[in-house]
Motif scaffolding. Structure first.
Motif, PDB file in Angstrom:
ATOM      1  N   GLU A   1      -6.028   8.410  -1.978  1.00 46.47           N
ATOM      2  CA  GLU A   1      -5.197   8.584  -3.176  1.00 46.47           C
ATOM      3  C   GLU A   1      -6.070   8.743  -4.420  1.00 46.47           C
ATOM      4  O   GLU A   1      -5.724   9.476  -5.346  1.00 46.47           O
ATOM      5  CB  GLU A   1      -4.245   7.405  -3.352  1.00 46.47           C
ATOM      6  CG  GLU A   1      -3.112   7.349  -2.344  1.00 46.47           C
ATOM      7  CD  GLU A   1      -2.036   8.391  -2.614  1.00 46.47           C
ATOM      8  OE1 GLU A   1      -1.962   8.897  -3.747  1.00 46.47           O
ATOM      9  OE2 GLU A   1      -1.281   8.701  -1.672  1.00 46.47           O
TER      10      GLU A   1
ATOM     11  N   TYR B   1       0.438  -3.498  -4.002  1.00 50.36           N
ATOM     12  CA  TYR B   1       1.614  -3.181  -4.816  1.00 50.36           C
ATOM     13  C   TYR B   1       2.839  -2.871  -3.956  1.00 50.36           C
ATOM     14  O   TYR B   1       3.695  -2.069  -4.327  1.00 50.36           O
ATOM     15  CB  TYR B   1       1.317  -2.017  -5.761  1.00 50.36           C
ATOM     16  CG  TYR B   1       0.267  -2.325  -6.795  1.00 50.36           C
ATOM     17  CD1 TYR B   1       0.583  -2.973  -7.982  1.00 50.36           C
ATOM     18  CD2 TYR B   1      -1.072  -1.973  -6.573  1.00 50.36           C
ATOM     19  CE1 TYR B   1      -0.385  -3.263  -8.930  1.00 50.36           C
ATOM     20  CE2 TYR B   1      -2.049  -2.268  -7.515  1.00 50.36           C
ATOM     21  CZ  TYR B   1      -1.696  -2.911  -8.683  1.00 50.36           C
ATOM     22  OH  TYR B   1      -2.665  -3.208  -9.620  1.00 50.36           O
TER      23      TYR B   1
ATOM     24  N   ASP C   1       3.110  -1.173  -1.352  1.00 54.94           N
ATOM     25  CA  ASP C   1       3.151   0.196  -0.817  1.00 54.94           C
ATOM     26  C   ASP C   1       4.266   1.029  -1.451  1.00 54.94           C
ATOM     27  O   ASP C   1       4.779   1.966  -0.837  1.00 54.94           O
ATOM     28  CB  ASP C   1       3.299   0.202   0.710  1.00 54.94           C
ATOM     29  CG  ASP C   1       1.985  -0.032   1.424  1.00 54.94           C
ATOM     30  OD1 ASP C   1       0.925   0.027   0.760  1.00 54.94           O
ATOM     31  OD2 ASP C   1       2.000  -0.269   2.649  1.00 54.94           O
ATOM     32  N   TYR C   2       4.658   0.678  -2.684  1.00 52.83           N
ATOM     33  CA  TYR C   2       5.687   1.463  -3.359  1.00 52.83           C
ATOM     34  C   TYR C   2       5.170   2.874  -3.669  1.00 52.83           C
ATOM     35  O   TYR C   2       3.981   3.087  -3.841  1.00 52.83           O
ATOM     36  CB  TYR C   2       6.138   0.769  -4.645  1.00 52.83           C
ATOM     37  CG  TYR C   2       6.940  -0.480  -4.367  1.00 52.83           C
ATOM     38  CD1 TYR C   2       8.200  -0.396  -3.768  1.00 52.83           C
ATOM     39  CD2 TYR C   2       6.438  -1.742  -4.682  1.00 52.83           C
ATOM     40  CE1 TYR C   2       8.932  -1.537  -3.492  1.00 52.83           C
ATOM     41  CE2 TYR C   2       7.164  -2.890  -4.413  1.00 52.83           C
ATOM     42  CZ  TYR C   2       8.415  -2.782  -3.814  1.00 52.83           C
ATOM     43  OH  TYR C   2       9.138  -3.915  -3.538  1.00 52.83           O
ATOM     44  N   LEU C   3       6.076   3.819  -3.729  1.00 57.46           N
ATOM     45  CA  LEU C   3       5.818   5.257  -3.887  1.00 57.46           C
ATOM     46  C   LEU C   3       5.161   5.802  -2.633  1.00 57.46           C
ATOM     47  O   LEU C   3       5.781   6.507  -1.856  1.00 57.46           O
ATOM     48  CB  LEU C   3       4.965   5.547  -5.123  1.00 57.46           C
ATOM     49  CG  LEU C   3       5.537   5.091  -6.462  1.00 57.46           C
ATOM     50  CD1 LEU C   3       4.604   5.501  -7.597  1.00 57.46           C
ATOM     51  CD2 LEU C   3       6.924   5.673  -6.690  1.00 57.46           C
ATOM     52  N   ARG C   4       3.881   5.487  -2.435  1.00 59.22           N
ATOM     53  CA  ARG C   4       3.134   5.785  -1.209  1.00 59.22           C
ATOM     54  C   ARG C   4       2.070   4.703  -1.083  1.00 59.22           C
ATOM     55  O   ARG C   4       1.681   4.070  -2.066  1.00 59.22           O
ATOM     56  CB  ARG C   4       2.433   7.150  -1.274  1.00 59.22           C
ATOM     57  CG  ARG C   4       3.294   8.355  -1.273  1.00 59.22           C
ATOM     58  CD  ARG C   4       2.439   9.622  -1.214  1.00 59.22           C
ATOM     59  NE  ARG C   4       1.399   9.628  -2.237  1.00 59.22           N
ATOM     60  CZ  ARG C   4       1.581  10.006  -3.504  1.00 59.22           C
ATOM     61  NH1 ARG C   4       2.776  10.399  -3.911  1.00 59.22           N
ATOM     62  NH2 ARG C   4       0.579   9.981  -4.367  1.00 59.22           N
ATOM     63  N   CYS C   5       1.578   4.529   0.126  1.00 55.76           N
ATOM     64  CA  CYS C   5       0.508   3.546   0.331  1.00 55.76           C
ATOM     65  C   CYS C   5      -0.691   3.915  -0.544  1.00 55.76           C
ATOM     66  O   CYS C   5      -1.231   5.017  -0.434  1.00 55.76           O
ATOM     67  CB  CYS C   5       0.081   3.523   1.791  1.00 55.76           C
ATOM     68  SG  CYS C   5       1.397   3.093   2.931  1.00 55.76           S
TER      69      CYS C   5
ATOM     70  N   ALA D   1      -0.787   4.519  -3.685  1.00 51.46           N
ATOM     71  CA  ALA D   1      -0.517   5.409  -4.815  1.00 51.46           C
ATOM     72  C   ALA D   1      -0.587   4.685  -6.159  1.00 51.46           C
ATOM     73  O   ALA D   1      -0.978   5.280  -7.165  1.00 51.46           O
ATOM     74  CB  ALA D   1       0.848   6.076  -4.649  1.00 51.46           C
ATOM     75  N   ILE D   2      -0.210   3.407  -6.196  1.00 50.63           N
ATOM     76  CA  ILE D   2      -0.281   2.655  -7.447  1.00 50.63           C
ATOM     77  C   ILE D   2      -1.676   2.048  -7.619  1.00 50.63           C
ATOM     78  O   ILE D   2      -2.231   2.061  -8.721  1.00 50.63           O
ATOM     79  CB  ILE D   2       0.808   1.568  -7.490  1.00 50.63           C
ATOM     80  CG1 ILE D   2       2.196   2.218  -7.425  1.00 50.63           C
ATOM     81  CG2 ILE D   2       0.685   0.722  -8.753  1.00 50.63           C
ATOM     82  CD1 ILE D   2       3.350   1.226  -7.400  1.00 50.63           C
TER      83      ILE D   2
END
Length: 229
Positions: free
Chosen positions: A94, A53, A55-59, A61-62
Motif C-alpha cells: 500500500e 486500523y 483493516d478498514y478500507l483495505r488491509c 490502506a490506513i
C-alpha cells in the motif's frame, strides 16, 4: 545491531516479532509506535502482522498514512533492512515500497496452518542462511494473502530475481505461487507466512529462525563483524 518492531492500532504479531529477535539473535529491539517520526537509531525495521486500523478500507490502506511510514520509506532508501510480515506485507505494498497488492484468498476463507515454502532466492539479506531451492515449513494466518500483480510487474519481478519465496501448495491463489518478494535493491522484503512463529521446534518448526540470523549476518558482513550461525 538494533531492531524496531512497529506497532499500529490492531497489530497482534508485534510481541511475536519482538520475542523472535530476543530469542534468535539476542540483539537490542524496541517497540515503536505508529506515530514515531524518527527511526534513525535502527538498522532493521519489522512491520508485523495483525489487523492494523481494523483493516478498514483495505488491509494496510490506513496504516500507509501513519507518520512512521515516512520514516520506513526513508530507512529503506538508505539501505536499511525492512521486513513486512502478513499485514506488514500488505502495508508495504500500500505504501509503494513493494509492487503488487494482496487480495482476498480465492477460497474467501481465512487460512491458518503450516505451509511449505521454496526458497526461490537465497541471495538476499533475509535468506542468506538458507539454501537455494530449499523447502521450509512456515505457518500462514491470513484472509487476504492472494498476491497479485500485472504481467509487466511479474516479468520485472522474475527478471530481477525479486521473488524470494513461493508456496509448494498455493493456499490463497497468489500469482505464480508467490509467498514473498523483495524490492529491486533487496533490502525490503514482504511475505505472507510468519517466520516469527517458527523459531522454536516446540512450535512445530524452527525454519523461521534462519531468517533473523540471516539479517544479523548480513548486517555484520556489511560492518566487517563475525557472522553467527
Amino acid at each position: 545491531m538494533k531492531f524496531a518492531v512497529l506497532v499500529f492500532p490492531g497489530s497482534n504479531c508485534d510481541i511475536d516479532c519482538y520475542k523472535a529477535i530476543e530469542d534468535t539473535v539476542g540483539e537490542p529491539v524496541d517497540y515503536v509506535w505508529h506515530t514515531a517520526t524518527d527511526l534513525s537509531p535502527y538498522d532493521c525495521i519489522l512491520v508485523p502482522g495483525g489487523f492494523s486500523y481494523g483493516d478498514y478500507l483495505r488491509c494496510g490502506a490506513i496504516s500507509r498514512f501513519a507518520p512512521v511510514m515516512k520514516e520506513v520509506a526513508k530507512a529503506a532508501a538508505e539501505g536499511k533492512y525492512v521486513l513486512g510480515i502478513c499485514n506488514g506485507f500488505q502495508i508495504l505494498t500500500e505504501a509503494g515500497l513493494l509492487p503488487g497488492a494482496l487480495r482476498r484468498n480465492l477460497s474467501m476463507k481465512f487460512r491458518c496452518h503450516d505451509t511449505v515454502l521454496k526458497v526461490a532466492n537465497n541471495d538476499t539479506p533475509f535468506t542468506k542462511n538458507y539454501a537455494a531451492g530449499e523447502e521450509i515449513v512456515i505457518p500462514i494466518a491470513h484472509g487476504e494473502g492472494n498476491y497479485y500483480c500485472d504481467d509487466e510487474t511479474l516479468a520485472r519481478l522474475q527478471a530481477n530475481n525479486q521473488i524470494v519465496f513461493t508456496y509448494k501448495d498455493n493456499p490463497n491463489g497468489s500469482v505464480t505461487d508467490i509467498a514473498g518478494i523483495c524490492n529491486e535493491q533487496g533490502n525490503v522484503l514482504g511475505m505472507m507466512p510468519h517466520p516469527e512463529r517458527a523459531v522454536d521446534a516446540l512450535l512445530g518448526t524452527d525454519d523461521g529462525k534462519r531468517m533473523f540470523t540471516s539479517i544479523l549476518n548480513a548486517w555484520r558482513d556489511r560492518h566487517g563483524a563475525a557472522s553467527v550461525r
